[in-house]
Scaffold this motif. Structure first.
Motif, mmCIF file in Angstrom:
data_model
loop_
_atom_site.group_PDB
_atom_site.id
_atom_site.type_symbol
_atom_site.label_atom_id
_atom_site.label_comp_id
_atom_site.label_asym_id
_atom_site.label_seq_id
_atom_site.Cartn_x
_atom_site.Cartn_y
_atom_site.Cartn_z
ATOM 1 N N SER A 11 10.432 15.547 36.362
ATOM 2 C CA SER A 11 10.830 14.691 35.258
ATOM 3 C C SER A 11 9.583 14.245 34.511
ATOM 4 C CB SER A 11 11.581 13.467 35.798
ATOM 5 O OG SER A 11 11.711 12.479 34.821
ATOM 6 N N THR A 12 9.722 13.980 33.214
ATOM 7 C CA THR A 12 8.588 13.482 32.438
ATOM 8 C C THR A 12 8.200 12.076 32.879
ATOM 9 O OG1 THR A 12 10.107 12.730 30.720
ATOM 10 C CG2 THR A 12 9.061 14.871 30.397
ATOM 11 N N LEU A 13 9.108 11.387 33.542
ATOM 12 C CA LEU A 13 8.841 10.021 33.989
ATOM 13 C C LEU A 13 8.429 9.942 35.457
ATOM 14 C CD1 LEU A 13 11.882 8.231 32.319
ATOM 15 C CD2 LEU A 13 9.544 8.377 31.476
ATOM 16 N N GLU A 14 8.311 11.065 36.143
ATOM 17 C CA GLU A 14 8.091 11.028 37.589
ATOM 18 C C GLU A 14 6.790 10.350 37.985
ATOM 19 O OE1 GLU A 14 7.173 14.789 39.764
ATOM 20 O OE2 GLU A 14 7.417 15.684 37.792
ATOM 21 N N ASN A 15 5.765 10.406 37.150
ATOM 22 C CA ASN A 15 4.501 9.746 37.478
ATOM 23 C C ASN A 15 4.457 8.300 36.997
ATOM 24 O OD1 ASN A 15 3.482 12.093 38.674
ATOM 25 N ND2 ASN A 15 2.800 12.869 36.691
ATOM 26 N N ILE A 16 5.500 7.872 36.297
ATOM 27 C CA ILE A 16 5.528 6.534 35.734
ATOM 28 C C ILE A 16 6.453 5.614 36.528
ATOM 29 C CG2 ILE A 16 6.123 5.194 33.671
ATOM 30 C CD1 ILE A 16 5.462 7.755 32.066
ATOM 31 N N THR A 17 7.614 6.132 36.891
ATOM 32 C CA THR A 17 8.615 5.295 37.547
ATOM 33 C C THR A 17 9.456 6.126 38.509
ATOM 34 O OG1 THR A 17 10.380 3.689 37.153
ATOM 35 C CG2 THR A 17 10.338 5.611 35.728
ATOM 36 N N LYS A 18 10.138 5.449 39.378
ATOM 37 C CA LYS A 18 11.094 6.079 40.275
ATOM 38 C C LYS A 18 12.400 5.305 40.148
ATOM 39 C CE LYS A 18 7.887 8.003 43.594
ATOM 40 N NZ LYS A 18 7.583 9.143 42.817
ATOM 41 N N GLU A 19 13.495 5.987 40.411
ATOM 42 C CA GLU A 19 14.795 5.325 40.338
ATOM 43 C C GLU A 19 15.311 5.061 41.741
ATOM 44 O OE1 GLU A 19 17.852 6.611 37.757
ATOM 45 O OE2 GLU A 19 16.431 7.614 36.444
ATOM 46 N N MET A 20 15.949 3.909 41.876
ATOM 47 C CA MET A 20 16.530 3.570 43.159
ATOM 48 C C MET A 20 18.009 3.930 43.151
ATOM 49 S SD MET A 20 16.702 -0.049 45.174
ATOM 50 C CE MET A 20 17.983 -0.729 44.141
ATOM 51 N N TYR A 21 18.446 4.543 44.235
ATOM 52 C CA TYR A 21 19.849 4.890 44.418
ATOM 53 C C TYR A 21 20.359 4.219 45.683
ATOM 54 C CZ TYR A 21 19.596 8.645 40.949
ATOM 55 O OH TYR A 21 19.467 9.355 39.796
ATOM 56 N N TYR A 22 21.631 3.846 45.675
ATOM 57 C CA TYR A 22 22.278 3.373 46.887
ATOM 58 C C TYR A 22 22.926 4.571 47.557
ATOM 59 C CZ TYR A 22 21.466 -1.367 45.335
ATOM 60 O OH TYR A 22 20.861 -2.535 44.952
ATOM 61 N N VAL A 23 22.628 4.751 48.824
ATOM 62 C CA VAL A 23 23.111 5.906 49.571
ATOM 63 C C VAL A 23 23.660 5.448 50.908
ATOM 64 C CG1 VAL A 23 21.498 7.514 48.493
ATOM 65 C CG2 VAL A 23 20.802 6.291 50.534
ATOM 66 N N LYS A 24 24.429 6.323 51.518
ATOM 67 C CA LYS A 24 24.941 6.041 52.861
ATOM 68 C C LYS A 24 24.018 6.690 53.877
ATOM 69 C CE LYS A 24 29.777 4.996 52.891
ATOM 70 N NZ LYS A 24 31.112 5.396 53.278
#
Length: 132
Positions: A11-24
């Protein structure tokens, strides 16, 4: 979604931010996990930026053709719409739209031009002399 299923696409944003996901988790309880990116989302963002670039270029052409004032171009360039710009300069939306007309723009008072210049982070002279 399980933690090991979280997308980790380039992703173009991979070095800038990460996204949080809720997982089981494996124990069935909810946990969080981070993603570097997701190709589908990256494509959607790229498409949105392409659309914005087209709008800015069209606004620039309108200024060059004498159809719109520099206020219109800078509004588009700063990713604003009439309502947002009106709220930033403290005017009614219909007044801001009138200022898109080159003839009206040329007659604006210095104080009004200063409001726009501050919002666009440019000088009044840059705003007045902008021709595209």
């Amino acid at each position: 979604m399980k933690k090991e299923e979280i997308p980790q696409d380039k992703s173009t944003l991979e070095n800038i931010t990460k996204e949080m996901y809720y997982v089981k988790g494996n124990d069935g309880k909810y946990d969080t996990g981070l993603s570097k990116g997701w190709s589908v989302k990256a494509e959607a963002l790229e498409s949105a930026w392409d659309d914005i670039d087209v709008q800015v270029e069209e606004a620039l052409a309108a200024v060059r053709n004498g159809e719109k004032s520099p206020v219109f171009y800078f509004m588009k360039k700063e990713l604003m719409d009439e309502a947002i710009l009106a709220s930033y300069v403290g005017m009614m939306k219909f007044r801001v739209k009138r200022h898109f007309k080159p003839g009206v723009f040329k007659r604006l008072r210095q104080a009004t031009l200063l409001k726009y210049a501050r919002v666009f982070k440019i000088s009044v002279e840059e705003l007045k002399s902008f021709e595209g």
